[in-house]
Design a protein around this motif. Structure first.
Motif, PDB file in Angstrom:
ATOM      1  N   ILE A  35       6.281   3.223  -0.520  1.00 47.95           N
ATOM      2  CA  ILE A  35       4.775   2.010  -0.852  1.00 47.95           C
ATOM      3  C   ILE A  35       5.932   0.990   0.633  1.00 47.95           C
ATOM      4  O   ILE A  35       6.562   1.218   1.136  1.00 47.95           O
ATOM      5  N   ILE A  36       4.238   0.720   1.215  1.00 47.71           N
ATOM      6  CA  ILE A  36       4.381  -0.670   2.502  1.00 47.71           C
ATOM      7  C   ILE A  36       4.877  -2.038   2.493  1.00 47.71           C
ATOM      8  O   ILE A  36       2.867  -1.789   1.357  1.00 47.71           O
ATOM      9  N   SER A  37       4.871  -2.371   2.431  1.00 46.01           N
ATOM     10  CA  SER A  37       5.053  -4.401   1.353  1.00 46.01           C
ATOM     11  C   SER A  37       4.501  -5.007   3.462  1.00 46.01           C
ATOM     12  O   SER A  37       5.588  -5.386   4.027  1.00 46.01           O
ATOM     13  N   LEU A  38       4.011  -5.578   2.621  1.00 47.83           N
ATOM     14  CA  LEU A  38       3.769  -6.950   3.834  1.00 47.83           C
ATOM     15  C   LEU A  38       5.450  -7.996   4.100  1.00 47.83           C
ATOM     16  O   LEU A  38       5.341  -8.929   5.161  1.00 47.83           O
ATOM     17  N   GLU A  39       5.978  -7.440   2.723  1.00 47.07           N
ATOM     18  CA  GLU A  39       7.042  -8.161   2.502  1.00 47.07           C
ATOM     19  C   GLU A  39       7.475  -8.373   3.809  1.00 47.07           C
ATOM     20  O   GLU A  39       9.127  -8.955   3.634  1.00 47.07           O
TER      21      GLU A  39
ATOM     22  N   SER B  39       1.006  -1.095  -0.437  1.00 45.25           N
ATOM     23  CA  SER B  39       0.234  -0.005   0.005  1.00 45.25           C
ATOM     24  C   SER B  39       0.223   1.133   0.259  1.00 45.25           C
ATOM     25  O   SER B  39       1.862   1.168   0.915  1.00 45.25           O
ATOM     26  N   LEU B  40       0.595   2.168  -0.933  1.00 45.74           N
ATOM     27  CA  LEU B  40       1.104   3.455  -0.742  1.00 45.74           C
ATOM     28  C   LEU B  40       0.782   4.810   0.836  1.00 45.74           C
ATOM     29  O   LEU B  40      -0.476   4.707   0.872  1.00 45.74           O
ATOM     30  N   ALA B  41       1.573   4.759   1.123  1.00 49.42           N
ATOM     31  CA  ALA B  41       1.303   5.603   2.962  1.00 49.42           C
ATOM     32  C   ALA B  41       1.304   6.796   2.090  1.00 49.42           C
ATOM     33  O   ALA B  41       2.590   7.120   1.042  1.00 49.42           O
TER      34      ALA B  41
END
Length: 546
Positions: free
Chosen positions: A388-392, A280-282
């Motif tokens: 960009i925040i990623s669950l990775e 998701s983009l913060a």
């Protein structure tokens, strides 16, 4: 007969002494730390009770010896309260006779590790009391439930907290609600369902009412006057930009003495979109509040704090048959904050859980005192936005350089004379109550709006601070309650949290390993001394009378 005048004089003297003692009753506290000396706040609150206040203490029966100390200190404290006002009635009750009923009332038992004779066992106690006054009942937790190193420290904190716990409960059941709190609406603030848990608790102390700034556009003077009738305003996670008229209204509310609790997110980041797409983009949020808060001495930055000490999120982790399996992962954008100071707001409060919080810069301003209330751990780092925040990130091994910026401020208390942000500027509208500078005032700024938001289970709100998946309980509710009490408290109730006492505890391990030595010292040595004394006395007696 000739002794009659003396007997009569003695009789009159005894009556006089008893009369004077009843009129000039005085208790002396000879302890070094003045642990039995009550504050003026407590005395004033207890003295106002005009009917019986019934206190039931569930510290009776068989429980660990250390916690008999808590029982003793509780009894002595209640004796002090009774000495102020005889309307205080108390009794100690064995909770095991009605354990199920107590649990239904929310009085949860505590499990304690007990070490005796070198063996470790577990004991269950109900460290609770209840107070009933004029059909109002309040539960009192006697055991401070904080993340601490050992039970001795927990016991000391609990005894230090006794005066605050009882005084707060008495104040709660005996006082009338006379202060008002506005819940700001109209700029995309949190919906009521996410505020339900905290507002239901807050409503026990204060009068609450929603307040919208929408009418500022048409009736600015009237809106400001109406807002000024409230003692405190909560601004909980606004999403929409504030107009200059709305900002000026808040500014003049503050300079005219209104207290404010700012719960602000400067970056839009939500977990829902992350779990759906994996990333998701913060991005930055323009609330148009930067200059307003800047004039009061703080700046909320456009970033997200990433902390090695964090809470968890629950994610799908494969399938077993047709059933999805879930697992909890550490999520470094959900820091949990343990306070590093002894301020009344934070003292004794469980770690506070934040979600996608921003950092705060405190600015030089001689008229404003700044106290950091919430601070990240030493292993944290702000990440600039947009990002960009990623669950990775969950699967990545933490690197030292990703958490090397040290302590970061996330919440701050401001106290002093606030200068209007519109001093030497064109005013959006004229008002007869305009002030360039306030009298001594207070506000709290927290760079996270989710701190006040309870979670939902099947569409219904649950208790604030409780993780709906793990059941872990954080200190959000108590922290916010303390914050509002501090901002509105004129009686100094929260200052009781700073009470310090020093207890002396037995070193159990040392006592166990050296017990034979001390048994000899305490049993054999006195007998030897007695024997020597008897022999010497007999020898001297024979010598004298032979």
């Amino acid at each position: 007969m000739k002794n009659t005048p003396k007997i009569l004089l003695l009789f009159i003297a005894l009556i006089s002494i008893n009369f004077l003692a009843s009129k000039f009753y005085k208790r002396l506290d000879l302890t070094k730390d003045k642990r039995y000396t009550l504050s003026k706040t407590t005395i004033d609150i207890v003295d106002n009770l005009d009917e019986n206040a019934i206190i039931k203490v569930y510290l009776e029966g068989d429980f660990p010896s250390e916690f008999k100390r808590l029982q003793k200190e509780t009894r002595q404290h209640l004796e002090e309260l009774y000495a102020i006002n005889s309307n205080i009635k108390y009794k100690f009750i064995d909770p095991l006779d009605s354990a199920e009923e107590l649990i239904k009332k929310g009085l949860q038992p505590s499990r304690l590790s007990v070490q005796e004779d070198g063996k470790l066992s577990e004991a269950v106690i109900f460290p609770w009391a209840t107070i009933t006054y004029k059909d109002k009942t309040e539960n009192i937790n006697l055991l401070v439930d904080v993340s601490i190193d050992n039970q001795e420290e927990q016991l000391q904190n609990s005894i230090e907290n006794l005066e605050f716990a009882f005084t707060e409960a008495i104040h709660k059941v005996s006082s009338e609600k006379n202060q008002t709190v506005a819940i700001l609406k109209g700029n995309g603030e949190l919906d009521d369902i996410y505020l339900a848990s905290f507002l239901s608790q807050l409503n026990q102390y204060y009068k609450l009412a929603p307040f919208t700034l929408d009418s500022v556009a048409n009736q600015p003077q009237k809106t400001l006057e109406q807002l000024s009738n409230f003692d405190l305003t909560i601004i909980a996670k606004p999403q929409e930009k504030f107009t200059e008229e709305e900002k000026f209204t808040l500014d003049q509310y503050i300079t005219n003495g209104g207290k404010t609790l700012w719960l602000i997110d400067n970056v839009t980041a939500e977990l829902d979109s992350l779990t759906n797409t994996g990333q998701s983009l913060a991005f930055n949020k323009d609330l148009n509040l930067t200059d307003l808060l800047f004039s009061y001495g703080v700046r909320i930055n456009y970033d997200l704090i990433r902390d090695a000490y964090s809470a968890t999120i629950r994610l799908a982790d494969g399938n077993v048959g047709n059933k999805t399996q879930f697992k909890d992962y550490i999520w470094h954008y959900y820091p949990f904050i343990t306070s590093k100071n002894d301020h009344p707001i934070t003292k004794g409060v469980d770690p506070v859980n934040l979600k996608f919080a921003n950092t705060i810069d405190t600015l030089k301003n001689n008229s404003i005192t700044k106290t950091v209330l919430l601070q990240s751990s030493n292993f944290s780092k702000p990440i600039g936005s947009p990002v960009i925040i990623s669950l990775e990130e969950i699967a990545k091994k933490p690197q030292k350089e990703d958490y090397n910026k040290g302590f970061q401020t996330l919440g701050v208390l401001l106290e002093g004379d606030f200068t209007s942000a519109y001093k030497n500027r064109v005013k959006p509208f004229e008002t007869p109550i305009y002030k360039e500078k306030s009298e001594p005032n207070k506000m709290v700024v927290i760079a996270d709006g989710d701190i006040i938001a309870n979670e939902l289970v099947k569409g219904q709100p649950i208790e604030l601070g409780v993780d709906k998946y793990t059941g872990v309980r954080y200190g959000n509710s108590e922290f916010l309650m303390n914050t509002i009490n501090y901002l509105l408290d004129d009686s100094g109730l929260l200052k009781l949290r700073n009470k310090k006492i020093q207890l002396q505890f037995l070193d159990k391990e040392k006592a166990y390993t050296e017990r034979t030595y001390w048994q000899i010292i305490n049993v054999i040595v006195p007998l030897v001394i007695l024997l020597v004394f008897g022999l010497v006395f007999t020898f001297l007696r024979k010598r004298r009378f032979s």
